[in-house]
Write a protein that holds these residues in place. Structure first.
Motif, PDB file in Angstrom:
ATOM      1  N   LEU A  14       0.803  -1.222   0.000  1.00 55.12           N
ATOM      2  CA  LEU A  14       0.000   0.000   0.000  1.00 55.12           C
ATOM      3  C   LEU A  14       0.840   1.279   0.000  1.00 55.12           C
ATOM      4  O   LEU A  14       0.287   2.377  -0.043  1.00 55.12           O
ATOM      5  N   LEU A  15       2.158   1.124   0.080  1.00 55.23           N
ATOM      6  CA  LEU A  15       3.022   2.305   0.057  1.00 55.23           C
ATOM      7  C   LEU A  15       2.841   3.097  -1.241  1.00 55.23           C
ATOM      8  O   LEU A  15       2.719   2.518  -2.319  1.00 55.23           O
ATOM      9  N   LYS A  16       2.857   4.408  -1.125  1.00 61.32           N
ATOM     10  CA  LYS A  16       2.764   5.280  -2.280  1.00 61.32           C
ATOM     11  C   LYS A  16       4.153   5.831  -2.614  1.00 61.32           C
ATOM     12  O   LYS A  16       5.035   5.865  -1.760  1.00 61.32           O
ATOM     13  N   PRO A  17       4.362   6.228  -3.885  1.00 65.93           N
ATOM     14  CA  PRO A  17       5.670   6.784  -4.259  1.00 65.93           C
ATOM     15  C   PRO A  17       6.107   7.898  -3.315  1.00 65.93           C
ATOM     16  O   PRO A  17       5.328   8.791  -2.983  1.00 65.93           O
ATOM     17  N   GLY A  18       7.331   7.802  -2.868  1.00 62.98           N
ATOM     18  CA  GLY A  18       7.869   8.792  -1.929  1.00 62.98           C
ATOM     19  C   GLY A  18       7.756   8.369  -0.483  1.00 62.98           C
ATOM     20  O   GLY A  18       8.363   8.985   0.397  1.00 62.98           O
ATOM     21  N   GLU A  19       6.992   7.310  -0.212  1.00 63.33           N
ATOM     22  CA  GLU A  19       6.831   6.823   1.153  1.00 63.33           C
ATOM     23  C   GLU A  19       7.815   5.682   1.435  1.00 63.33           C
ATOM     24  O   GLU A  19       8.337   5.038   0.520  1.00 63.33           O
ATOM     25  N   HIS A  20       8.013   5.421   2.715  1.00 63.65           N
ATOM     26  CA  HIS A  20       8.864   4.294   3.089  1.00 63.65           C
ATOM     27  C   HIS A  20       8.378   3.711   4.409  1.00 63.65           C
ATOM     28  O   HIS A  20       7.613   4.335   5.144  1.00 63.65           O
ATOM     29  N   MET A  21       8.848   2.500   4.697  1.00 66.42           N
ATOM     30  CA  MET A  21       8.563   1.883   5.988  1.00 66.42           C
ATOM     31  C   MET A  21       9.866   1.321   6.557  1.00 66.42           C
ATOM     32  O   MET A  21      10.748   0.888   5.820  1.00 66.42           O
ATOM     33  N   THR A  22      10.001   1.406   7.874  1.00 68.45           N
ATOM     34  CA  THR A  22      11.196   0.903   8.541  1.00 68.45           C
ATOM     35  C   THR A  22      10.918  -0.480   9.119  1.00 68.45           C
ATOM     36  O   THR A  22       9.763  -0.898   9.245  1.00 68.45           O
ATOM     37  N   ILE A  23      11.988  -1.173   9.476  1.00 71.31           N
ATOM     38  CA  ILE A  23      11.890  -2.514  10.036  1.00 71.31           C
ATOM     39  C   ILE A  23      12.340  -2.453  11.483  1.00 71.31           C
ATOM     40  O   ILE A  23      13.470  -2.046  11.777  1.00 71.31           O
ATOM     41  N   ALA A  24      11.475  -2.857  12.400  1.00 70.25           N
ATOM     42  CA  ALA A  24      11.776  -2.777  13.831  1.00 70.25           C
ATOM     43  C   ALA A  24      13.050  -3.524  14.168  1.00 70.25           C
ATOM     44  O   ALA A  24      13.323  -4.608  13.636  1.00 70.25           O
ATOM     45  N   ASP A  25      13.851  -2.929  15.052  1.00 71.21           N
ATOM     46  CA  ASP A  25      15.096  -3.527  15.570  1.00 71.21           C
ATOM     47  C   ASP A  25      16.206  -3.626  14.525  1.00 71.21           C
ATOM     48  O   ASP A  25      17.208  -4.302  14.756  1.00 71.21           O
ATOM     49  N   HIS A  26      16.030  -2.975  13.381  1.00 71.11           N
ATOM     50  CA  HIS A  26      17.072  -2.990  12.350  1.00 71.11           C
ATOM     51  C   HIS A  26      17.293  -1.555  11.862  1.00 71.11           C
ATOM     52  O   HIS A  26      16.822  -1.175  10.780  1.00 71.11           O
ATOM     53  N   PRO A  27      17.983  -0.741  12.671  1.00 77.21           N
ATOM     54  CA  PRO A  27      18.134   0.684  12.344  1.00 77.21           C
ATOM     55  C   PRO A  27      18.809   0.914  11.001  1.00 77.21           C
ATOM     56  O   PRO A  27      19.831   0.306  10.688  1.00 77.21           O
ATOM     57  N   GLY A  28      18.197   1.806  10.224  1.00 79.51           N
ATOM     58  CA  GLY A  28      18.738   2.150   8.916  1.00 79.51           C
ATOM     59  C   GLY A  28      18.174   1.334   7.776  1.00 79.51           C
ATOM     60  O   GLY A  28      18.308   1.714   6.613  1.00 79.51           O
ATOM     61  N   LEU A  29      17.527   0.195   8.091  1.00 83.91           N
ATOM     62  CA  LEU A  29      16.944  -0.642   7.039  1.00 83.91           C
ATOM     63  C   LEU A  29      15.532  -0.159   6.766  1.00 83.91           C
ATOM     64  O   LEU A  29      14.712  -0.052   7.680  1.00 83.91           O
ATOM     65  N   ARG A  30      15.229   0.126   5.512  1.00 80.41           N
ATOM     66  CA  ARG A  30      13.889   0.605   5.163  1.00 80.41           C
ATOM     67  C   ARG A  30      13.493   0.095   3.781  1.00 80.41           C
ATOM     68  O   ARG A  30      14.354  -0.245   2.949  1.00 80.41           O
ATOM     69  N   LEU A  31      12.196   0.062   3.558  1.00 77.81           N
ATOM     70  CA  LEU A  31      11.648  -0.270   2.248  1.00 77.81           C
ATOM     71  C   LEU A  31      11.089   1.012   1.664  1.00 77.81           C
ATOM     72  O   LEU A  31      10.164   1.613   2.224  1.00 77.81           O
ATOM     73  N   GLU A  32      11.656   1.460   0.545  1.00 81.05           N
ATOM     74  CA  GLU A  32      11.239   2.713  -0.076  1.00 81.05           C
ATOM     75  C   GLU A  32      10.453   2.444  -1.350  1.00 81.05           C
ATOM     76  O   GLU A  32      10.772   1.514  -2.103  1.00 81.05           O
ATOM     77  N   CYS A  33       9.471   3.264  -1.583  1.00 80.95           N
ATOM     78  CA  CYS A  33       8.611   3.103  -2.756  1.00 80.95           C
ATOM     79  C   CYS A  33       8.810   4.276  -3.711  1.00 80.95           C
ATOM     80  O   CYS A  33       8.810   5.444  -3.302  1.00 80.95           O
ATOM     81  N   THR A  34       9.030   3.960  -4.985  1.00 78.03           N
ATOM     82  CA  THR A  34       9.081   4.980  -6.020  1.00 78.03           C
ATOM     83  C   THR A  34       7.947   4.687  -7.006  1.00 78.03           C
ATOM     84  O   THR A  34       7.151   3.768  -6.803  1.00 78.03           O
ATOM     85  N   ALA A  35       7.890   5.449  -8.078  1.00 75.26           N
ATOM     86  CA  ALA A  35       6.818   5.260  -9.054  1.00 75.26           C
ATOM     87  C   ALA A  35       6.920   3.907  -9.750  1.00 75.26           C
ATOM     88  O   ALA A  35       5.909   3.373 -10.221  1.00 75.26           O
ATOM     89  N   SER A  36       8.123   3.321  -9.801  1.00 76.43           N
ATOM     90  CA  SER A  36       8.293   2.085 -10.574  1.00 76.43           C
ATOM     91  C   SER A  36       8.702   0.867  -9.752  1.00 76.43           C
ATOM     92  O   SER A  36       8.655  -0.257 -10.251  1.00 76.43           O
ATOM     93  N   ARG A  37       9.094   1.050  -8.485  1.00 71.22           N
ATOM     94  CA  ARG A  37       9.590  -0.111  -7.747  1.00 71.22           C
ATOM     95  C   ARG A  37       9.499   0.121  -6.245  1.00 71.22           C
ATOM     96  O   ARG A  37       9.265   1.240  -5.776  1.00 71.22           O
ATOM     97  N   ARG A  38       9.727  -0.954  -5.520  1.00 70.65           N
ATOM     98  CA  ARG A  38       9.903  -0.914  -4.072  1.00 70.65           C
ATOM     99  C   ARG A  38      11.237  -1.579  -3.770  1.00 70.65           C
ATOM    100  O   ARG A  38      11.467  -2.706  -4.201  1.00 70.65           O
ATOM    101  N   ALA A  39      12.105  -0.888  -3.064  1.00 71.34           N
ATOM    102  CA  ALA A  39      13.469  -1.391  -2.882  1.00 71.34           C
ATOM    103  C   ALA A  39      13.898  -1.308  -1.424  1.00 71.34           C
ATOM    104  O   ALA A  39      13.513  -0.383  -0.687  1.00 71.34           O
ATOM    105  N   TRP A  40      14.710  -2.282  -1.036  1.00 71.80           N
ATOM    106  CA  TRP A  40      15.333  -2.276   0.291  1.00 71.80           C
ATOM    107  C   TRP A  40      16.512  -1.311   0.254  1.00 71.80           C
ATOM    108  O   TRP A  40      17.345  -1.360  -0.639  1.00 71.80           O
ATOM    109  N   ILE A  41      16.571  -0.434   1.257  1.00 76.26           N
ATOM    110  CA  ILE A  41      17.604   0.598   1.317  1.00 76.26           C
ATOM    111  C   ILE A  41      18.266   0.540   2.693  1.00 76.26           C
ATOM    112  O   ILE A  41      17.601   0.325   3.707  1.00 76.26           O
ATOM    113  N   TYR A  42      19.593   0.723   2.721  1.00 77.55           N
ATOM    114  CA  TYR A  42      20.291   0.899   3.991  1.00 77.55           C
ATOM    115  C   TYR A  42      20.711   2.362   4.092  1.00 77.55           C
ATOM    116  O   TYR A  42      21.466   2.864   3.277  1.00 77.55           O
TER     117      TYR A  42
END
Length: 434
Positions: A10-38
């Protein structure tokens, strides 16, 4: 780990979600993909950086966490992983375009450079990688311009034999050159019939005779301070700078390694129901690559707790032992300071400084001393080894998954009392004068 796949979709482009207990790890959403980012703060320049780990859902959350652990360990060792990735891409494009200045014959120098960039700098801590680069730069002059196929058994022997007077360094050079040759053979940069003489010559002949002090061999003795020496040293420690004094106290009161102390971060400290605890991430320990290893839990008592609380007050969310140029202090700063104050040190002889009254020891000997003190107090072997962060051997290590938190708390409390009693046996603290 808490990951909500529905929320990720359900993430929209420009939004992201973090993963509990894993600082700096996030899932970011763009217009074309969702990617794991550190996302992290660079230990090099202190700026916020980020690097892509992989695309979701092709890369599962579990796989992303595995890669996150590797990247975080690299960052904790002082590496800027995003900058390294950019450099690798730039070099790859330069190779394709034929614009690299070293394009030409595949010499020993190029072979070692490929090994450094392709393996060492990706898999070793910054300190170790810098040492190997220094070793190659200073010790390979006789063969650097040769083709690897031209390095005969006799030539390889002569090179190592020329460093026989420093056998530990020679043995390290032999090992790393053997690994460099293997790397190039595996990568197809050498013919398959190219011999790797480094794996065969001088095996078992490059052994240390122990260190020398003032030109006199002192052998391979592993120093353990006697109880009276421990007390006198504790009283002498204020002669060091505050940061070195604090670090050496942490060696004695926690039994942890110098690299773990130097890289301590505020996020690793927590006030729990039974007191202050320091949880060292597995990635920062010597067991980082061992499957059964876990984070190292360290209860803080007495002077160690006081130091941590004092440093937390100024550290914010950063390192408790910061370097002047950013990032954590290097372990060698502590080692160098101890040697500088030894009575036999000839470093900057014109400088006036207090000289240690307890001599012939290095910071790591304090960790060994702590282990010996625990044994003398009756601490069970399994508990003492767990306190030091050693993995239990053999079948016991496989089947015994007890965390020993309760036992650590009990015996580290007793250790603190013991150290304070040793420090007070000689009277008031003293600081020598120049």
């Amino acid at each position: 780990m808490q990951f909500d796949a529905r929320a990720a979709k359900l993430l929209k482009p420009g939004e992201h979600m973090t993963i509990a207990d894993h600082p700096g790890l996030r899932l970011e959403c763009t217009a074309s993909r969702r990617a794991w980012i550190y996302r992290y703060k660079s230990p090099v320049d202190g700026r916020m950086k980020q690097t892509k780990i992989g695309a979701w859902p092709a890369m599962s959350p579990a796989a992303a966490i595995v890669e996150w652990e590797k990247l975080r360990a690299a960052r904790d060792s002082g590496r800027d992983v995003a900058a390294e990735k950019r450099t690798a891409r730039t070099n790859a494009r330069a190779v394709e375009n034929g614009s690299l200045p070293h394009a030409g014959p595949y010499t020993v120098r190029r072979l070692c450079a490929d090994y450094l960039v392709g393996h060492v700098e990706r898999n070793r801590a910054l300190k170790g990688a810098k040492e190997i680069r220094r070793m190659f730069d200073t010790m390979l002059a006789p063969i650097a311009g040769m083709l690897p196929e031209e390095v005969t058994r006799a030539i390889a022997f002569d090179l190592l034999n020329s460093f026989a007077h420093i056998p530990v360094q020679a043995a390290k050079l032999r090992s790393e050159l053997g690994a460099a040759w293997d790397y190039s053979l595996d990568a197809g940069r050498l013919r398959e019939d190219t011999p790797n003489w480094w794996r065969q010559i001088m095996r078992g002949r490059l052994r240390s005779n122990g260190k020398k002090i003032q030109g006199k061999a002192v052998g391979q003795v592993k120093r353990v301070l006697a109880e009276a020496e421990v007390g006198e040293l504790i009283r002498w420690l204020p002669n060091f700078s505050r940061i070195v004094d604090d670090a050496l106290v942490m060696y004695l009161w926690t039994g942890t390694r110098g690299s773990e102390i130097a890289s301590m971060e505020a996020a690793e400290i927590a006030e729990e129901k039974d007191g202050l605890w320091w949880t060292i991430p597995k990635s920062k320990t010597k067991n980082a690559r061992r499957p059964g290893a876990t984070d190292l839990r360290v209860p803080l008592f007495g002077r160690a707790a006081q130091i941590v609380r004092r440093r937390l007050a100024v550290a914010g969310d950063g390192y408790l032992f910061p370097a002047r140029v950013g990032g954590p202090i290097e372990q060698k700063v502590i080692q160098t300071a101890v040697h500088y104050h030894q009575p036999y040190s000839k470093t900057r002889p014109e400088d006036q400084r207090p000289r240690l009254t307890i001599t012939h020891w290095a910071p790591h000997d304090l960790r060994r001393t702590t282990r010996t003190l625990l044994a003398s107090m009756g601490c069970p072997n399994d508990v003492a080894e767990s306190i030091l962060g050693h993995m239990l051997p053999g079948v016991q290590g496989v089947y015994n998954r007890h965390t020993y938190d309760r036992e650590r708390h009990e015996w580290m409390g007793k250790l603190s009392v013991k150290l304070e009693s040793l420090a007070s046996d000689g009277g008031a603290d003293f600081v020598t004068k120049d």
